[in-house]
Design an enzyme around this catalytic site. Structure first.
Site, PDB file in Angstrom:
ATOM      1  N   SER A 116       0.837  -1.197   0.000  1.00 31.45           N
ATOM      2  CA  SER A 116       0.000   0.000   0.000  1.00 31.45           C
ATOM      3  C   SER A 116       0.873   1.249   0.000  1.00 31.45           C
ATOM      4  O   SER A 116       1.661   1.454  -0.907  1.00 31.45           O
ATOM      5  CB  SER A 116      -0.966  -0.043   1.193  1.00 31.45           C
ATOM      6  OG  SER A 116      -1.964   0.937   1.081  1.00 31.45           O
ATOM      7  N   GLU A 233      -1.993  -2.340  -8.316  1.00 31.65           N
ATOM      8  CA  GLU A 233      -3.261  -2.522  -7.618  1.00 31.65           C
ATOM      9  C   GLU A 233      -3.666  -1.207  -7.003  1.00 31.65           C
ATOM     10  O   GLU A 233      -2.867  -0.281  -6.921  1.00 31.65           O
ATOM     11  CB  GLU A 233      -3.131  -3.609  -6.539  1.00 31.65           C
ATOM     12  CG  GLU A 233      -2.082  -3.335  -5.467  1.00 31.65           C
ATOM     13  CD  GLU A 233      -2.570  -2.490  -4.299  1.00 31.65           C
ATOM     14  OE1 GLU A 233      -3.811  -2.369  -4.122  1.00 31.65           O
ATOM     15  OE2 GLU A 233      -1.734  -1.938  -3.572  1.00 31.65           O
ATOM     16  N   HIS A 304      -5.276  -5.092  -1.708  1.00 29.71           N
ATOM     17  CA  HIS A 304      -5.992  -4.816  -0.468  1.00 29.71           C
ATOM     18  C   HIS A 304      -7.048  -5.861  -0.111  1.00 29.71           C
ATOM     19  O   HIS A 304      -7.801  -5.680   0.851  1.00 29.71           O
ATOM     20  CB  HIS A 304      -6.608  -3.421  -0.533  1.00 29.71           C
ATOM     21  CG  HIS A 304      -5.596  -2.334  -0.369  1.00 29.71           C
ATOM     22  ND1 HIS A 304      -4.688  -2.006  -1.359  1.00 29.71           N
ATOM     23  CD2 HIS A 304      -5.322  -1.514   0.677  1.00 29.71           C
ATOM     24  CE1 HIS A 304      -3.915  -1.024  -0.937  1.00 29.71           C
ATOM     25  NE2 HIS A 304      -4.276  -0.705   0.294  1.00 29.71           N
TER      26      HIS A 304
END
Length: 336
Positions: A116, A233, A304
């Protein structure tokens, strides 16, 4: 610049947990306890940066820049520390990039793993030092009671062993708030990775969280993506607007990478809140002239949702998106 793969982990090694993004105060005691115990059961000694619980305000939930840099540099300098795990993601890790001692990191190559927001740190370190970093579970991820075996197996295979790694589909996946309710989980049958564009490709892995990676555009911290496979992503913060956000972020990345030889794209599974499906992914991909002749794969196990596999930023991947999806990652310990 030489590419350097850090030494693999061995049983008995010390892993330092730091919070370069959000503070460990964001985790509940149960998650911290389970995560520490699981890593210890894997044979590791777990220590924590002295500032991991610090938080300067509620908006960002992180320690000061100086506190976060101090913990990173101490972990790098400590000869007993063999790997660094980030606590969790967040929003502003790129605040740190101008304050990092990159020569110090280059002199002391070691594993760094997280995902992330950690994308900015991982790619910056690779760009500035040539040291391969890892997009994989946070320390907090190890606090998951159920549905963690796939994540743990790829973490161990990538960071403890040498040899080629084949990326397989998990049997199930989940997008629930496991950290709030460990005993009431919602697991979904995994239909597996899907092909949007056919083809084969191999190259250096660059990527992570797309909107965070794009923060590095035009800076010295953006890796050279020539001859690369992009692993990308994003989260569901945009909700129903995800398709628009991902599309324009992807287009922006291609504007930055103009004249770079991109060999393929692997896209991590989107969260349920995005309402994405194969048709919508095709709508994005079909508008990108940059993708007309290269393989594109969606719904891979990273990002995620859970579980996730660990992959090396700066490592080498081969993808085959012809009849079925095949992803192979070179995991040899060597200096390029």
């Amino acid at each position: 610049m030489n590419k350097v793969i850090p030494n693999k982990l061995n049983v008995g090694d010390e892993i330092r947990v730091i919070a370069p993004s959000r503070s460990m105060k964001t985790l509940n005691e149960e998650v911290i306890k389970i995560a520490k115990k699981r890593l210890q059961q894997m044979g590791f000694s777990i220590t924590f940066g002295k500032n991991v619980m610090n938080s300067i305000n509620d908006d960002f939930g992180c320690a000061s820049i100086s506190d976060r840099i101090e913990d990173l540099h101490e972990a790098i300098q400590d000869k007993n520390v063999k790997a660094i795990l980030t606590v969790i993601g967040g929003y502003n890790i790129n605040q740190l990039l101008d304050y990092i001692d990159y020569p110090l990191i280059k002199e002391n190559p070691k594993i760094l793993c997280g995902f992330s927001d950690i994308t900015a740190l991982s790619n910056a370190i690779y760009a500035k030092t040539g040291i391969v970093t890892y997009y994989g579970p946070h320390f907090s991820s190890f606090g998951m009671k159920y549905g963690f075996d796939y994540t743990m197996n790829y973490f161990k295979n990538m960071l403890m062993h040498n040899g080629e790694i084949i990326i397989e589909n998990s049997e199930e996946w989940s997008d629930d708030s496991w950290y709030k309710e460990q005993e009431d989980r919602d697991f979904i049958k995994n239909d597996g990775m899907k092909i949007i564009n056919n083809g084969k490709g191999e190259g250096t892995i660059i990527g992570g969280n797309l909107c965070t990676l794009n923060l590095l555009q035009g800076t010295e911290y953006m890796p050279d993506a020539n001859n690369s496979i992009l692993f990308l992503e994003d989260d569901d913060l945009a909700g129903n607007e995800f398709i628009k956000e991902f599309d324009r972020n992807l287009q922006s990345l291609f504007h930055h990478l103009k004249r770079k030889n991109i060999r393929g794209i692997v896209i991590g599974r989107a969260e349920k809140g995005t309402n994405m499906n194969t048709k919508k992914w095709k709508e994005i991909i079909e508008t990108k002239k940059e993708l007309m002749d290269i393989p594109v794969i969606i719904d891979a196990n990273f990002g995620h949702t859970t579980p996730i596999f660990t992959f090396p930023i700066g490592g080498h991947a081969t993808i085959d998106a012809t009849e079925t999806v095949k992803i192979k990652i070179d995991n040899e310990k060597r200096i390029y």
